[in-house]
Design an enzyme around this catalytic site. Structure first.
Site, PDB file in Angstrom:
ATOM      1  N   CYS A   1       0.795  -1.228   0.000  1.00 21.26           N
ATOM      2  CA  CYS A   1       0.000   0.000   0.000  1.00 21.26           C
ATOM      3  C   CYS A   1       0.827   1.277   0.000  1.00 21.26           C
ATOM      4  O   CYS A   1       0.509   2.225  -0.718  1.00 21.26           O
ATOM      5  CB  CYS A   1      -0.987   0.007   1.161  1.00 21.26           C
ATOM      6  SG  CYS A   1      -0.261   0.029   2.817  1.00 21.26           S
TER       7      CYS A   1
ATOM      8  N   HIS B   1      -2.583   0.583   7.374  1.00 28.46           N
ATOM      9  CA  HIS B   1      -2.891   0.667   5.945  1.00 28.46           C
ATOM     10  C   HIS B   1      -2.929   2.123   5.497  1.00 28.46           C
ATOM     11  O   HIS B   1      -3.483   2.986   6.185  1.00 28.46           O
ATOM     12  CB  HIS B   1      -4.227  -0.004   5.633  1.00 28.46           C
ATOM     13  CG  HIS B   1      -4.604   0.090   4.183  1.00 28.46           C
ATOM     14  ND1 HIS B   1      -3.792  -0.414   3.184  1.00 28.46           N
ATOM     15  CD2 HIS B   1      -5.670   0.660   3.567  1.00 28.46           C
ATOM     16  CE1 HIS B   1      -4.351  -0.169   2.014  1.00 28.46           C
ATOM     17  NE2 HIS B   1      -5.489   0.488   2.215  1.00 28.46           N
TER      18      HIS B   1
ATOM     19  N   ASP C   1      -7.802   3.963  -3.565  1.00 25.63           N
ATOM     20  CA  ASP C   1      -6.904   2.991  -2.941  1.00 25.63           C
ATOM     21  C   ASP C   1      -6.488   1.954  -3.966  1.00 25.63           C
ATOM     22  O   ASP C   1      -7.222   1.016  -4.258  1.00 25.63           O
ATOM     23  CB  ASP C   1      -7.598   2.326  -1.751  1.00 25.63           C
ATOM     24  CG  ASP C   1      -6.640   1.507  -0.897  1.00 25.63           C
ATOM     25  OD1 ASP C   1      -5.480   1.334  -1.315  1.00 25.63           O
ATOM     26  OD2 ASP C   1      -7.056   1.056   0.188  1.00 25.63           O
TER      27      ASP C   1
END
Length: 282
Positions: free
Chosen positions: A83, A120, A135
């Site tokens: 991420c 995250h 995302d």
């Protein structure tokens, strides 16, 4: 300040190389502009082209987040990332085009009743006063396109449905609709995070003994017809109707599987290291 210009080093980006990496063509994808159509197109093209993977972490390598390193790995070497890498690169792209983009930190809820730390990283993009959750780095469960960041917001994306639910203290929850009902993916606060905050979270995820990314191979892709995940030796495939299948990937199949299922190309040292640590034997 949220969305402050230059935070994500967008001026250092080789935009043409990035667009070639994700297969963006002006004739088909449209001209680049800080609008919703461009955002949707870039988001979907990115997740289609750039896989989620933790292979550097599994091999004990550092995971730098400066833009030069991200471009070299994800664009030049056509690798994937997790991420912090994916969303940092995507933030630079959006900043370069002229979007207002800000970071957020989320607590993963996809693993049941556990209470993990906030590790995250995701993005929020503001267009004409409306916020959109973006995302490209949540792996196989993540959205294909931006999700409207408002309570009750719901979007269907190629058979996959995502929604937003508001909770107390300004928390928003990204959810996905499964055959058995809504499932929480992660929860995040409205606090703006900056590249330095991503660096701190990245340090935990790439080196802390309790990080789930250490000591195992993870590669994932949120496809349109099927979502694929390789975690350790198990390859899982889930389709929009909820049907799923699993199989064990032997060590001798690992490199070919990473290439065929996730588009990940590795050098000889990386291939040898991953095969050596693979738990499924020969």
């Amino acid at each position: 300040m949220e969305g402050e210009s230059g935070l994500w080093s967008g001026d250092e980006l080789d935009l043409d190389a990035y667009l070639a990496r994700i297969g963006w063509q002006a004739g088909r994808g449209g001209e680049l502009a800080p609008d919703l159509g461009t955002l949707r197109g870039l988001h979907r093209a990115h997740v289609r082209a750039v896989p989620f993977e933790n292979l550097d972490v599994a091999l004990g390598k550092p995971v730098p987040l400066d833009l030069k390193s991200l471009q070299d790995k994800l664009v030049g070497r056509r690798r994937g990332g997790y991420c912090y890498e994916q969303n940092s690169l995507f933030a630079a792209v959006l900043e370069r085009i002229g979007f207002t983009v800000a970071g957020r930190g989320a607590r993963n809820r996809s693993r049941g009743a556990t209470l993990p730390p906030v590790t995250h990283a995701l993005l929020v993009v503001t267009i004409d006063g409306e916020q959109w959750l973006c995302d490209v780095g949540f792996g196989w469960q993540g959205p294909l396109e931006p999700v409207p960041l408002r309570d009750g917001g719901r979007v269907e994306q190629s058979g996959w449905t995502f929604g937003i639910k508001a909770e107390g203290e300004g928390i928003h929850v990204l959810r996905s609709l499964r055959p058995q009902g809504w499932a929480d993916l992660y929860a995040f606060a409205p606090q703006t995070l900056y590249p330095g905050d991503f660096t701190v979270m990245n340090h935990y995820s790439s080196s802390h003994p309790q990080s789930r990314f250490l000591g195992q191979v993870v590669a994932q892709r949120p496809g349109e017809d099927a979502r694929r995940a390789l975690v350790r030796e198990t390859l899982s495939v889930v389709r929009p109707d909820g049907t799923a299948e699993e199989r064990v990937v032997a060590a001798r199949e690992l490199i070919a599987t990473l290439r065929s299922e996730f588009g990940i190309e590795l050098d000889e040292e990386e291939r040898t290291g991953l095969e050596r640590m693979h738990p499924a034997g020969v």
